[in-house]
Design an enzyme around this catalytic site. Structure first.
Site, short mmCIF file in Angstrom:
data_model
loop_
_atom_site.label_atom_id
_atom_site.label_comp_id
_atom_site.label_asym_id
_atom_site.label_seq_id
_atom_site.Cartn_x
_atom_site.Cartn_y
_atom_site.Cartn_z
N HIS A 130 -3.56 -16.06 -1.16
CA HIS A 130 -4.28 -15.41 -2.25
C HIS A 130 -4.31 -13.88 -2.10
O HIS A 130 -4.39 -13.34 -1.01
CB HIS A 130 -5.72 -15.93 -2.30
CG HIS A 130 -6.48 -15.69 -1.02
ND1 HIS A 130 -7.23 -14.55 -0.80
CD2 HIS A 130 -6.59 -16.43 0.11
CE1 HIS A 130 -7.78 -14.60 0.40
NE2 HIS A 130 -7.41 -15.74 0.97
N ASP A 131 -4.21 -13.21 -3.23
CA ASP A 131 -4.42 -11.76 -3.33
C ASP A 131 -3.38 -10.92 -2.61
O ASP A 131 -3.59 -9.73 -2.40
CB ASP A 131 -5.82 -11.38 -2.81
CG ASP A 131 -6.93 -12.04 -3.59
OD1 ASP A 131 -7.25 -11.55 -4.69
OD2 ASP A 131 -7.47 -13.06 -3.12
N GLY A 148 -4.09 -13.97 3.41
CA GLY A 148 -4.58 -13.34 2.19
C GLY A 148 -4.66 -11.83 2.26
O GLY A 148 -4.77 -11.23 3.33
#
Length: 281
Positions: A130-131, A148
């Site tokens: 994520h991200d 992440g």
């Protein structure tokens, strides 16, 4: 099966076993293989090839002329315990080659994005959490695992089976050797490897491959010597670099990278017993 089809779509190139959400938007000349699942809010650009058993879960945008290989999963829920079901996104640029069984997660926070640029190659079983923000012309080799919130610049090469700690930054034209454990930020143009990974030398081969001038190469070699082969601390080294080395774009980028606030710190230089640094002499 209801499709939102841009004018000119060749419908016969969508396998009848594919499942496509009614509000998904499919571009022109897209090929979708058997047992593909395309979920809510997905946008697929023109000329994309999606091979069998791919899952593009939801809220994903994919640019033109990408090739997504067998078994890849894009836009699945973040593996962050803080995630509570918020609407978040994956945005992928143009001409990316995403090989078998790659996984790319959505962002954690509401409205957040996992961002991938153009002309990248992600090999089999790469995980992008994520991200993450990944630039252009990046090669990530087999089974590398990206945690992440990573920030990866342009023209970076990451070796197979490498693990990278969350919030790490990797500068442009850096190279990471295979089986490395990356726990700190890697400035531009550095070559690193090890467990834990350390700076081994300047990525001179990368500069040669991208046709750097002799002036550009000399400037970065001088930066490397001052920052990594002197006894100066970071502040002193940057001051010396600013005073003594012509500020090419590469030198400016190095300074900006090192002086930017870092959660994990800037990676240190290790011994040259595995990867020699004689090419910086």
């Amino acid at each position: 099966m209801t499709l939102s089809i841009i004018d000119g779509q060749i419908e016969k190139r969508i396998d009848p076993t594919a499942k496509i959400h009614p509000n998904a938007v499919i571009g022109k000349d897209v090929t979708i293989g058997p047992h593909v699942y395309i979920g809510e809010g997905v946008k697929i650009g023109n000329g994309v090839i999606i091979e069998a058993n791919v899952v593009i879960e939801k809220w994903v945008t994919i640019g033109n002329d990408c090739h997504i290989h067998y078994g890849t999963i894009i836009g699945n829920t973040t593996q962050d315990k803080k995630y509570k079901g918020e609407k978040s996104y994956v945005e992928i640029g143009h001409r990316n080659d995403i090989r078998e069984y790659v996984t790319i997660n959505r962002a954690t926070e509401k409205g957040g994005k996992t961002l991938i640029g153009n002309d990248n190659l992600f090999l089999t079983s790469v995980h992008i959490a994520h991200d993450c923000v990944i630039g252009n012309n990046v090669v990530i080799s087999n089974a590398a695992q990206l945690a992440g919130h990573l920030q990866i610049g342009n023209n970076v090469i990451i070796g197979g089976m490498t693990g990278i700690l969350q919030f790490t930054r990797i500068g442009d034209f850096a190279m990471v050797g295979g089986y490395s454990s990356v726990r700190q930020d890697i400035p531009p143009h550095m070559l690193v490897e090890g467990n834990p990974a350390v700076i081994r030398t300047l990525n001179s081969i990368g500069m040669d491959r991208h046709n750097y001038t002799n002036e550009q190469k000399k400037a970065m070699k001088d930066v490397y010597k001052i920052f990594y082969r002197s006894s100066l601390n970071t502040t002193q080294a940057i001051e010396k670099i600013r005073k003594e080395i012509k500020e090419t774009e590469e030198v400016k980028g190095f300074i900006e990278f090192v002086m930017t606030e870092s959660k994990n710190g800037i990676m240190k230089r290790g011994s040259a017993d595995k990867v020699g640094d004689s090419n910086t002499d």
